[in-house]
Design a protein around this motif. Structure first.
Motif, mmCIF file in Angstrom:
data_model
loop_
_atom_site.group_PDB
_atom_site.id
_atom_site.type_symbol
_atom_site.label_atom_id
_atom_site.label_comp_id
_atom_site.label_asym_id
_atom_site.label_seq_id
_atom_site.Cartn_x
_atom_site.Cartn_y
_atom_site.Cartn_z
ATOM 1 N N LEU A 1 0.866 -1.185 0.000
ATOM 2 C CA LEU A 1 0.000 0.000 0.000
ATOM 3 C C LEU A 1 0.899 1.230 0.000
ATOM 4 O O LEU A 1 1.651 1.443 0.950
ATOM 5 C CB LEU A 1 -0.872 0.028 1.258
ATOM 6 N N SER A 2 0.831 2.034 -1.047
ATOM 7 C CA SER A 2 1.707 3.180 -1.168
ATOM 8 C C SER A 2 0.912 4.452 -1.394
ATOM 9 O O SER A 2 0.050 4.507 -2.275
ATOM 10 C CB SER A 2 2.676 2.970 -2.338
ATOM 11 N N SER A 3 1.238 5.485 -0.624
ATOM 12 C CA SER A 3 0.593 6.777 -0.832
ATOM 13 C C SER A 3 1.039 7.405 -2.150
ATOM 14 O O SER A 3 0.379 8.304 -2.657
ATOM 15 C CB SER A 3 0.915 7.718 0.334
ATOM 16 N N THR A 4 2.100 6.887 -2.738
ATOM 17 C CA THR A 4 2.602 7.401 -4.007
ATOM 18 C C THR A 4 2.183 6.539 -5.186
ATOM 19 O O THR A 4 1.690 7.033 -6.188
ATOM 20 C CB THR A 4 4.143 7.501 -3.975
ATOM 21 N N PHE A 5 2.360 5.225 -5.062
ATOM 22 C CA PHE A 5 2.212 4.337 -6.215
ATOM 23 C C PHE A 5 0.943 3.489 -6.213
ATOM 24 O O PHE A 5 0.717 2.727 -7.143
ATOM 25 C CB PHE A 5 3.428 3.417 -6.321
ATOM 26 N N GLY A 6 0.131 3.560 -5.198
ATOM 27 C CA GLY A 6 -1.106 2.797 -5.187
ATOM 28 C C GLY A 6 -1.007 1.504 -4.398
ATOM 29 O O GLY A 6 -0.216 1.394 -3.467
ATOM 30 N N GLU A 7 -1.799 0.504 -4.785
ATOM 31 C CA GLU A 7 -1.934 -0.739 -4.015
ATOM 32 C C GLU A 7 -1.759 -1.946 -4.929
ATOM 33 O O GLU A 7 -2.245 -1.965 -6.057
ATOM 34 C CB GLU A 7 -3.321 -0.786 -3.378
ATOM 35 N N SER B 1 9.617 -0.629 11.142
ATOM 36 C CA SER B 1 9.510 0.709 10.589
ATOM 37 C C SER B 1 10.857 1.040 9.957
ATOM 38 O O SER B 1 11.907 0.836 10.577
ATOM 39 C CB SER B 1 9.173 1.713 11.685
ATOM 40 N N VAL B 2 10.820 1.516 8.700
ATOM 41 C CA VAL B 2 12.037 1.734 7.923
ATOM 42 C C VAL B 2 11.950 3.088 7.228
ATOM 43 O O VAL B 2 10.939 3.391 6.589
ATOM 44 C CB VAL B 2 12.187 0.632 6.832
ATOM 45 N N TYR B 3 13.006 3.891 7.336
ATOM 46 C CA TYR B 3 13.088 5.105 6.532
ATOM 47 C C TYR B 3 13.617 4.723 5.148
ATOM 48 O O TYR B 3 14.501 3.881 5.018
ATOM 49 C CB TYR B 3 14.059 6.106 7.142
ATOM 50 N N LEU B 4 13.080 5.362 4.102
ATOM 51 C CA LEU B 4 13.530 5.097 2.748
ATOM 52 C C LEU B 4 13.727 6.398 1.996
ATOM 53 O O LEU B 4 12.887 7.299 2.072
ATOM 54 C CB LEU B 4 12.520 4.249 1.963
ATOM 55 N N THR C 1 10.168 8.487 2.287
ATOM 56 C CA THR C 1 8.984 7.819 2.813
ATOM 57 C C THR C 1 9.348 6.991 4.041
ATOM 58 O O THR C 1 10.516 6.767 4.346
ATOM 59 C CB THR C 1 8.339 6.936 1.705
ATOM 60 N N VAL C 2 8.332 6.525 4.707
ATOM 61 C CA VAL C 2 8.485 5.598 5.822
ATOM 62 C C VAL C 2 7.708 4.336 5.475
ATOM 63 O O VAL C 2 6.525 4.405 5.121
ATOM 64 C CB VAL C 2 7.940 6.190 7.146
ATOM 65 N N ALA D 1 4.594 8.558 2.073
ATOM 66 C CA ALA D 1 5.584 9.535 1.636
ATOM 67 C C ALA D 1 5.524 10.816 2.454
ATOM 68 O O ALA D 1 4.451 11.356 2.696
ATOM 69 C CB ALA D 1 5.391 9.852 0.162
ATOM 70 N N ASP D 2 6.706 11.289 2.855
ATOM 71 C CA ASP D 2 6.855 12.599 3.484
ATOM 72 C C ASP D 2 7.042 13.662 2.412
ATOM 73 O O ASP D 2 6.645 14.800 2.572
ATOM 74 C CB ASP D 2 8.106 12.637 4.369
ATOM 75 N N MET D 3 7.685 13.251 1.309
ATOM 76 C CA MET D 3 8.036 14.186 0.252
ATOM 77 C C MET D 3 8.067 13.421 -1.065
ATOM 78 O O MET D 3 8.565 12.321 -1.138
ATOM 79 C CB MET D 3 9.428 14.766 0.539
ATOM 80 N N ARG D 4 7.486 14.025 -2.081
ATOM 81 C CA ARG D 4 7.570 13.483 -3.437
ATOM 82 C C ARG D 4 7.320 14.623 -4.420
ATOM 83 O O ARG D 4 6.498 15.502 -4.161
ATOM 84 C CB ARG D 4 6.568 12.356 -3.656
ATOM 85 N N PRO D 5 8.030 14.631 -5.543
ATOM 86 C CA PRO D 5 7.808 15.701 -6.519
ATOM 87 C C PRO D 5 6.545 15.443 -7.321
ATOM 88 O O PRO D 5 6.022 14.327 -7.362
ATOM 89 C CB PRO D 5 9.042 15.599 -7.420
#
Length: 152
Positions: free
Chosen positions: A41-47, A92-95, A112-113, A134-138
């Protein structure tokens, strides 16, 4: 609850295989990092659900970046791992997702986390579920993408 040093080592190896597989276009290898019915599950790339969808996602993810001439690198760090009472492991992993185009300096594309639930399947640790927030994405249009989600 603490985990053994061996379990921690195996989980770190899983995370390394995961990053190297997606950065090299090895969709099958990336999907194998998940349980048979694993979920991403990704806030950037979907599910994505299940290894078949996960494999398609990983191949498409690699292709969309490489088609733009960008070699990605997924950098995991600050990994916290804890065994749950039911035998699963929470992590929990920082990426940081960095990329480089020929002749250019590397760029940071995503921060992201990952929040993971891991299980043992056939004697090895795999991701039952990974949530990426994601904390930050362009804006994807900055890279020539119409959207972030990939085909899965």
């Amino acid at each position: 609850m603490d985990i053994s040093a061996n379990d921690y080592f195996e989980i770190m190896q899983l995370y390394a295989r995961y990053a190297r597989a997606i950065d090299s276009g090895d969709g099958r290898g990336w999907a194998q990092c998940y349980a048979e019915n694993g979920r991403y599950l990704s806030s950037t790339f979907g599910e994505c659900n299940g290894r078949a969808e996960l494999e398609v996602f990983a191949v498409d993810h690699f292709k969309r970046w490489s088609d733009k001439g960008i070699q990605t690198r997924h950098w995991n760090n600050q990994v916290l791992v804890e065994r749950n009472g039911d035998g699963t492991v929470s992590s929990s992993v920082y990426l940081l997702l960095a990329g480089v185009s020929k002749g250019e300096a590397p760029k940071l594309y995503l921060q992201t986390v990952y929040t993971d639930t891991l299980i043992q399947e056939e004697g090895r640790w795999v991701l039952k579920e990974r949530q990426s927030n994601a904390d930050m994405r362009p804006d994807p249009s900055q890279l020539g993408f119409t959207r972030w989600e990939t085909k899965a």
